[in-house]
Design an enzyme around this catalytic site. Sequence first.
Site, PDB file in Angstrom:
ATOM      1  N   ARG A 154      45.922  -0.773 -36.952  1.00 18.42           N
ATOM      2  CA  ARG A 154      47.168  -1.349 -37.498  1.00 18.42           C
ATOM      3  C   ARG A 154      48.326  -0.359 -37.386  1.00 18.42           C
ATOM      4  O   ARG A 154      49.462  -0.746 -37.104  1.00 18.42           O
ATOM      5  CB  ARG A 154      46.966  -1.765 -38.957  1.00 18.42           C
ATOM      6  N   GLY A 212      59.529 -14.421 -46.654  1.00 16.68           N
ATOM      7  CA  GLY A 212      58.303 -14.148 -45.896  1.00 16.68           C
ATOM      8  C   GLY A 212      57.086 -13.790 -46.709  1.00 16.68           C
ATOM      9  O   GLY A 212      56.262 -13.006 -46.255  1.00 16.68           O
ATOM     10  N   HIS A 233      52.984  -1.922 -52.233  1.00 18.94           N
ATOM     11  CA  HIS A 233      51.606  -1.755 -51.748  1.00 18.94           C
ATOM     12  C   HIS A 233      51.414  -0.494 -50.915  1.00 18.94           C
ATOM     13  O   HIS A 233      50.437  -0.386 -50.177  1.00 18.94           O
ATOM     14  CB  HIS A 233      51.179  -3.006 -50.960  1.00 18.94           C
TER      15      HIS A 233
END
Length: 256
Positions: A78, A199, A127
Amino acid sequence: MTRSIGVDAALDPDLARLLTQARSVVVLTGAGVSAESGVPTFRDAQQGLWARHDPMALATPEGFARDPALVWDWYQWRRELIANTAPNPGHRAIAELAERIPDLVVITQNVDGFHQLAGSGTVLELHGNIQRSICSRTRRDIPPSWLHEHADRSPVPSPHHPHGLARPDVVWFGETLDEVVLGDAFAAAQRCDLMIVAGTSGVVHPAASIPVVAVEHGARMIEINPVESELSQLAEWHLVGPSATWLPRLVEILVE
Ligand code: OAD
């Protein structure tokens, strides 16, 4: 009542007024804002990461304890994906909104760092950030130079603890969010008069509670999403469509 409009609709004067009169704004973003950069979302049916990968194996402390190499390698994948993509016009528009609105706070659930790259100053990263790594035992930062030296290892040992491993500085399921960041986010939500939610599916808490608190404290809300989310009912306006189209349009309204 939520008013939904598509990208082809003419500019509505009520929407323009809502935006031009806003003095204190919170923009809460989720994975959809980075979708047009080429970073997959989590819950979209075909392309979403959680449709193809098991979040319990890859995004929990238990999953990491079971197979740290698998988790580390997935995050490396990622990281590379993010390193090979870039912020899109939606991220840049949020930075531009902040130049025109005196009190604007960006709160993101995304870990890609794109808001900062696009020029947003203060960003509350609920996060964490995938580019940072910490020790799994001590939670102390691990410098990039150490990771570079151990690039051929998976999992990577920690420099801070004999049984520690390097892990991404992101919040996994079952972990608590940084108290200071979360406190700042809720304080901004209580203060704002306009909440823009872009989003996000609005299913992960406490992030999804932030717009609820804002609206309870009198804020009005605009949502940007191609589809309805768990938060749509709270919104006065649902701007239906991609954020890389709608966010620049909001900037245009302020410039006109
Ligand atoms: P989701 O994948 O749950 O939701 C993405 C949302 O973006 C959906 O509502 C889509 O309809 C919308 N979307 C897709 N393309 C878009 C576009 N071009 N413009 C605007 N919206 C678009 O992602 P999040 O809500 O961010 O947590 O997920 C929340 C958290 O769940 C993530 O931070 C992550 C995940 O598990 C952790 O890793 C802790």
